[in-house]
Design a protein around this motif. Sequence first.
Motif, PDB file in Angstrom:
ATOM      1  N   VAL A 151      25.778  -5.797  14.067  1.00 19.05           N
ATOM      2  CA  VAL A 151      24.970  -6.597  14.984  1.00 19.05           C
ATOM      3  C   VAL A 151      24.031  -7.309  14.017  1.00 19.05           C
ATOM      4  CG1 VAL A 151      23.328  -6.554  16.834  1.00 19.05           C
ATOM      5  CG2 VAL A 151      25.734  -5.138  16.869  1.00 19.05           C
ATOM      6  N   SER A 152      23.323  -6.611  13.218  1.00 14.30           N
ATOM      7  CA  SER A 152      22.373  -7.311  12.533  1.00 14.30           C
ATOM      8  C   SER A 152      22.850  -8.418  11.760  1.00 14.30           C
ATOM      9  CB  SER A 152      21.529  -6.098  11.542  1.00 14.30           C
ATOM     10  OG  SER A 152      21.057  -5.131  12.183  1.00 14.30           O
ATOM     11  N   TYR A 153      24.060  -8.338  11.137  1.00 16.16           N
ATOM     12  CA  TYR A 153      24.461  -9.328  10.334  1.00 16.16           C
ATOM     13  C   TYR A 153      24.904 -10.406  10.992  1.00 16.16           C
ATOM     14  CZ  TYR A 153      28.148 -11.317   7.251  1.00 16.16           C
ATOM     15  OH  TYR A 153      29.058 -12.305   6.654  1.00 16.16           O
ATOM     16  N   ILE A 154      25.703 -10.260  11.992  1.00 18.88           N
ATOM     17  CA  ILE A 154      25.981 -11.314  12.856  1.00 18.88           C
ATOM     18  C   ILE A 154      24.749 -12.262  13.498  1.00 18.88           C
ATOM     19  CG2 ILE A 154      27.213 -12.103  15.193  1.00 18.88           C
ATOM     20  CD1 ILE A 154      29.121  -9.668  14.406  1.00 18.88           C
ATOM     21  N   PRO A 196      14.223  -7.219  10.457  1.00 23.94           N
ATOM     22  CA  PRO A 196      14.005  -6.009  11.751  1.00 23.94           C
ATOM     23  C   PRO A 196      15.273  -5.641  12.140  1.00 23.94           C
ATOM     24  CG  PRO A 196      12.636  -7.978  11.722  1.00 23.94           C
ATOM     25  CD  PRO A 196      13.607  -8.345  10.705  1.00 23.94           C
ATOM     26  N   MET A 197      16.115  -6.702  12.384  1.00 28.03           N
ATOM     27  CA  MET A 197      17.611  -6.032  12.835  1.00 28.03           C
ATOM     28  C   MET A 197      18.131  -4.974  12.062  1.00 28.03           C
ATOM     29  SD  MET A 197      18.195  -7.379  15.721  1.00 28.03           S
ATOM     30  CE  MET A 197      20.045  -7.062  16.034  1.00 28.03           C
ATOM     31  N   MET A 198      18.193  -5.055  10.657  1.00 30.12           N
ATOM     32  CA  MET A 198      19.047  -4.465   9.815  1.00 30.12           C
ATOM     33  C   MET A 198      18.129  -3.049   9.831  1.00 30.12           C
ATOM     34  SD  MET A 198      21.513  -4.039   7.909  1.00 30.12           S
ATOM     35  CE  MET A 198      22.103  -5.880   7.591  1.00 30.12           C
ATOM     36  N   ARG A 199      16.715  -3.001  10.032  1.00 34.00           N
ATOM     37  CA  ARG A 199      16.036  -1.970  10.048  1.00 34.00           C
ATOM     38  C   ARG A 199      15.420  -1.357  11.189  1.00 34.00           C
ATOM     39  NH1 ARG A 199      11.939  -2.495   4.849  1.00 34.00           N
ATOM     40  NH2 ARG A 199      11.278  -0.480   5.796  1.00 34.00           N
ATOM     41  N   GLN A 200      16.255  -1.766  12.424  1.00 36.11           N
ATOM     42  CA  GLN A 200      15.998  -1.535  13.639  1.00 36.11           C
ATOM     43  C   GLN A 200      15.602  -0.008  14.053  1.00 36.11           C
ATOM     44  OE1 GLN A 200      19.120  -2.231  16.965  1.00 36.11           O
ATOM     45  NE2 GLN A 200      20.075  -2.970  15.161  1.00 36.11           N
TER      46      GLN A 200
END
Length: 325
Positions: A151-154, A196-200
């Motif tokens: 999800v973070s990547y996309i 922030p998404m990758m480390r949510q």
Amino acid sequence: MGRMEADLSDFNIDAPRWDQCTFLGRVKHFFNITDPRTILVPERELDWAKVMVEQSRMGTVPPGTQVEQLFYAKKLYDSAFHPDTGDKMNVIGRMSFQVPGGMIITGFMLQFYRTMPAVIFWQWVNQSFNALVNYTNRNAASPTSVRQMGVSYITATTTAVATAVGMNMLTKRAPPLVGRWVPFAAVAAANCVNIPMMRQQELIRGICVKDRNHNEIGHSRRAAAIGITQVVISRITMAAPGMILLPVLMERLEKLRFVQRIRVLHAPLQVVLSGCFLIFMVPVACGLFPQQCELPVSYLEPELQDTIKAKYREPVPYVYFNKGL
């Protein structure tokens, strides 16, 4: 030899070689561990470095070992092994790969910014690289699932491509130089999402905070927010000089006749120039903030402050955590 061994008996290999409380000290530290040459070091030499570091921590350094050997072993260890887990990091995700990897991607993003397919492709390549770097250099105490990484990547890739495509359309009638700055705007916007998404998980569950003796105290979401914000600022700073100044330089160079005759070399030239910027900006940006952050207890969540007061008899002014890179 006896004097050297006596010196090594008190040698603390985990003590920073340079003062990490000062910006200059941190820059020297990161110049050392982000040295691109370390990615060429053979696996067996990296394994030797890990053994040497572990032996030094236990006080069982082999007789005849020189201080310079320990410094070199620590340099290799810090460049290739994760500070939280001690596991070997993948080569592409290491900070020492930021210069060779970043210079190629940045150079091509700045060169091929005019056509939509090229913009989309190079923004995708850049965000794929960034996602791997962010995951590799995360705070490993907070596990991230495969679904969350996807999800973070996309999300980050979509943000970067949408920003680049949208700004390309808006700047069609603007001066050419403005169009050249679109890749930086896309990179900056994506960094604000990707990291922030990758480390949510750190933002949801909190990041591990410790006392000055490295004893775990608990998890803090506020500390995670501060650490991740610092990483976002560092990454944008890392890219900014090259992606802002290089377009200005290329805009002037391309007006020269001899440069116009060698169009085929424009992309390699931008790659090399991007590398010249990054070789300095990677350690400078990494050194903007201490990797081991110090945070006043008063900044923490009230419930965590209560836990600390109940656990420690004496007042604890600060907690510490690894913000990641």
